[in-house]
Design an enzyme around this catalytic site. Structure first.
Site, PDB file in Angstrom:
ATOM      1  N   TYR A 148     -26.451  10.177 -36.034  1.00 29.91           N
ATOM      2  CA  TYR A 148     -25.933  10.665 -34.869  1.00 29.91           C
ATOM      3  C   TYR A 148     -25.244   9.713 -34.026  1.00 29.91           C
ATOM      4  CZ  TYR A 148     -28.710  15.045 -34.873  1.00 29.91           C
ATOM      5  OH  TYR A 148     -29.335  16.379 -35.144  1.00 29.91           O
TER       6      TYR A 148
ATOM      7  N   SER B 232     -29.706  24.165 -31.468  1.00 33.38           N
ATOM      8  CA  SER B 232     -28.377  24.904 -30.789  1.00 33.38           C
ATOM      9  C   SER B 232     -28.947  26.244 -30.319  1.00 33.38           C
ATOM     10  CB  SER B 232     -27.445  25.119 -32.105  1.00 33.38           C
ATOM     11  OG  SER B 232     -26.935  24.018 -32.559  1.00 33.38           O
TER      12      SER B 232
HETATM   13  N1  LIG Z   1     -31.067  19.560 -37.822  1.00 33.72           N
HETATM   14  C1  LIG Z   1     -29.803  19.741 -37.608  1.00 33.72           C
HETATM   15  O1  LIG Z   1     -28.980  20.050 -38.818  1.00 33.72           O
HETATM   16  C2  LIG Z   1     -29.327  19.929 -36.433  1.00 33.72           C
HETATM   17  C3  LIG Z   1     -28.116  20.353 -36.211  1.00 33.72           C
HETATM   18  C4  LIG Z   1     -27.448  20.392 -34.881  1.00 33.72           C
HETATM   19  C5  LIG Z   1     -28.053  20.113 -33.854  1.00 33.72           C
HETATM   20  N2  LIG Z   1     -29.524  19.484 -34.022  1.00 33.72           N
HETATM   21  C6  LIG Z   1     -30.238  19.211 -33.046  1.00 33.72           C
HETATM   22  O2  LIG Z   1     -30.419  19.960 -32.055  1.00 33.72           O
HETATM   23  C7  LIG Z   1     -29.948  19.523 -30.768  1.00 33.72           C
HETATM   24  C8  LIG Z   1     -29.364  20.556 -29.818  1.00 33.72           C
HETATM   25  O3  LIG Z   1     -28.151  21.068 -30.468  1.00 33.72           O
HETATM   26  P1  LIG Z   1     -26.786  21.878 -29.706  1.00 33.72           P
HETATM   27  O4  LIG Z   1     -26.544  20.416 -28.874  1.00 33.72           O
HETATM   28  O5  LIG Z   1     -25.932  22.434 -30.728  1.00 33.72           O
HETATM   29  O6  LIG Z   1     -27.544  22.844 -28.689  1.00 33.72           O
HETATM   30  P2  LIG Z   1     -27.430  23.827 -27.675  1.00 33.72           P
HETATM   31  O7  LIG Z   1     -28.375  23.559 -26.870  1.00 33.72           O
HETATM   32  O8  LIG Z   1     -27.166  24.890 -28.274  1.00 33.72           O
HETATM   33  O9  LIG Z   1     -25.731  23.214 -26.938  1.00 33.72           O
HETATM   34  C9  LIG Z   1     -25.847  21.897 -26.455  1.00 33.72           C
HETATM   35  C10 LIG Z   1     -24.656  21.941 -25.381  1.00 33.72           C
HETATM   36  O10 LIG Z   1     -24.653  23.243 -24.425  1.00 33.72           O
HETATM   37  C11 LIG Z   1     -24.058  22.744 -23.419  1.00 33.72           C
HETATM   38  N3  LIG Z   1     -24.725  22.806 -22.157  1.00 33.72           N
HETATM   39  C12 LIG Z   1     -26.137  22.544 -22.294  1.00 33.72           C
HETATM   40  N4  LIG Z   1     -26.563  22.660 -20.935  1.00 33.72           N
HETATM   41  C13 LIG Z   1     -25.765  23.187 -20.067  1.00 33.72           C
HETATM   42  C14 LIG Z   1     -25.653  23.789 -18.979  1.00 33.72           C
HETATM   43  N5  LIG Z   1     -26.704  23.834 -18.243  1.00 33.72           N
HETATM   44  N6  LIG Z   1     -24.511  24.412 -18.332  1.00 33.72           N
HETATM   45  C15 LIG Z   1     -23.571  24.567 -19.395  1.00 33.72           C
HETATM   46  N7  LIG Z   1     -23.514  23.911 -20.664  1.00 33.72           N
HETATM   47  C16 LIG Z   1     -24.514  23.258 -21.036  1.00 33.72           C
HETATM   48  C17 LIG Z   1     -23.418  21.258 -23.477  1.00 33.72           C
HETATM   49  O11 LIG Z   1     -22.285  21.301 -23.849  1.00 33.72           O
HETATM   50  P3  LIG Z   1     -21.314  20.024 -23.689  1.00 33.72           P
HETATM   51  O12 LIG Z   1     -21.876  18.843 -23.652  1.00 33.72           O
HETATM   52  O13 LIG Z   1     -19.906  20.418 -24.308  1.00 33.72           O
HETATM   53  O14 LIG Z   1     -21.167  20.228 -22.193  1.00 33.72           O
HETATM   54  C18 LIG Z   1     -24.436  20.932 -24.577  1.00 33.72           C
HETATM   55  O15 LIG Z   1     -24.053  19.657 -25.141  1.00 33.72           O
HETATM   56  C19 LIG Z   1     -28.888  18.404 -30.991  1.00 33.72           C
HETATM   57  O16 LIG Z   1     -28.663  17.490 -30.316  1.00 33.72           O
HETATM   58  C20 LIG Z   1     -29.688  17.802 -32.248  1.00 33.72           C
HETATM   59  O17 LIG Z   1     -30.702  17.004 -31.787  1.00 33.72           O
HETATM   60  C21 LIG Z   1     -29.912  19.481 -35.251  1.00 33.72           C
END
Ligand SMILES: NC(=O)c1ccc[n+]([C@@H]2O[C@H](COP(=O)([O-])OP(=O)(O)OC[C@H]3O[C@@H](n4cnc5c(N)ncnc54)[C@H](OP(=O)(O)O)[C@@H]3O)[C@@H](O)[C@H]2O)c1
Length: 333
Positions: free
Chosen positions: A82, A225
């Site tokens: 990351y 996600s």
């Molecule tokens: N193992 C793997 O292969 C893998 C893959 C993907 C992710 N991950 C892990 O999972 C974590 C979460 O994944 P993700 O970022 O895709 O998760 P998510 O929770 O589905 O999406 C996060 C995004 O949602 C938006 N968000 C969050 N809170 C909000 C709110 N209150 N109001 C409006 N929008 C909001 C933000 O977008 P904006 O930033 O655009 O505002 C934030 O970056 C990652 O950080 C990582 O640690 C792991």
């Protein structure tokens, strides 16, 4: 990401209650973590930061972690890839400035799938520990399987690092059932504690394919996600077309063929949430928690952490979760 099985939507428990009133039950407690004296927190903050790593983004992410700590979140997930190590540095820095935490932080990081040969893996962990400024991590995950490296080698090296105390628990990410089975055998007496997969109300495929296996073998399922990259927090729902940021995603789950339908269903879920006066994110997070899964949400600013922690505190009724399941699955408008 690997093999994806056809979706089979899980059912939430049949118990019914009044839809309008969020149940009084508190938010779900920690989950048992195989072979560890530590429990696994039920909600975590992921620090992928959508791959945005300008200095300004870094500052915001640091503030976001600080806010999460302030609000009592303890599980932080990062990875060596990351931001090419920036995420681990930012987390290490935020933890160093946080003072003593009770309970202590639960820090997880991941080894990239190209670093799974034992000597490379050890070096990768040492690099992560240095960036995190920690003597050990609570959880170390294989980011994704790599068919070119025998699992026996990788898991043997992880078990060794666990015996040395540099790693609290060993886990994997994006593993299907067959790969989980092979990983467990290769680990021997070291338990496989976690599998982290994409899993949300809108993208259930990966999670449901592994859930039964993980339940049967005491493996915690972490859902990444869980907000479907923000759609389930109301993000991107009011534009005129699929948002460019999501269109750029190199992912089958959010790819151009699926996105219009996902946006449609997310809008349906928002309508349902508004009608019941429950935050949309509450439905998204508790739909997972009801399945015994730990949601790992992403946030790139403190306000988002505020919103999500507030949403987590609202437990929608089982009936509302069931209706949401139907809307998300396209079985109800
Ligand atoms: N193992 C793997 O292969 C893998 C893959 C993907 C992710 N991950 C892990 O999972 C974590 C979460 O994944 P993700 O970022 O895709 O998760 P998510 O929770 O589905 O999406 C996060 C995004 O949602 C938006 N968000 C969050 N809170 C909000 C709110 N209150 N109001 C409006 N929008 C909001 C933000 O977008 P904006 O930033 O655009 O505002 C934030 O970056 C990652 O950080 C990582 O640690 C792991």
């Amino acid at each position: 990401m690997t093999t994806k099985k056809p979706p089979r939507r899980a059912r939430v428990p049949a118990k019914r209650s009044t839809p309008q009133a969020p149940a009084a039950s508190p938010v779900p407690g920690d989950l048992p973590l195989a072979g560890s004296p530590r429990a696994h927190p039920s909600l975590g903050l992921g620090l992928f930061a959508q791959g945005r790593w300008t200095q300004e983004d870094e500052r915001r992410t640091r503030d976001t972690v600080a806010r999460a700590i302030e609000l009592g979140l303890r599980w932080f997930d990062t990875a060596e890839v990351y931001g090419a190590g920036r995420s681990e540095r930012v987390l290490g820095d935020a933890l160093a400035h946080s003072g003593t935490m009770t309970p202590p932080a639960f820090v997880a990081t991941k080894v990239w799938y190209e670093h799974l040969r034992p000597s490379v893996l050890r070096a990768a962990l040492l690099g992560s520990l240095q960036r995190l400024a920690l003597p050990k991590v609570d959880l170390y995950l294989v980011h994704a399987p790599n068919p070119k490296v025998p699992l026996d080698e990788t898991m043997g090296a992880l078990a060794e690092l666990a015996r040395e105390g540099k790693v609290g628990s060993v886990g994997v990410s994006n593993f299907d059932v067959e790969e989980l089975d092979a990983a467990r055998s290769a680990l021997g007496t070291t338990p496989l504690a976690v599998n982290q997969v994409r899993y949300s109300l809108l993208t259930p495929d990966d999670g449901e394919a592994v859930l039964g296996y993980c339940r049967d073998h005491g493996i915690v399922v972490e859902a990444y996600s869980p907000l479907a990259m923000g759609l389930l927090a109301g993000r991107h729902l009011d534009g005129t077309g699929p948002p460019a940021e999501l269109r750029r995603q190199d992912s089958s789950a959010f790819g151009p063929t699926r996105l219009p339908e996902l946006l449609d269903r997310a809008r349906g879920l928002r309508k349902l949430a508004n009608a019941e006066n429950v935050p949309l994110a509450s439905i998204a997070l508790h739909w997972l928690a009801c399945r015994g899964v730990a949601p790992l949400f992403g946030a790139t600013r403190p306000q988002q952490v505020d919103d999500i922690v507030r949403a987590w505190a609202v437990r929608p009724s089982d009936e509302l979760l069931e209706r949401a399941d139907q809307v998300a699955g396209g079985r109800r408008a």
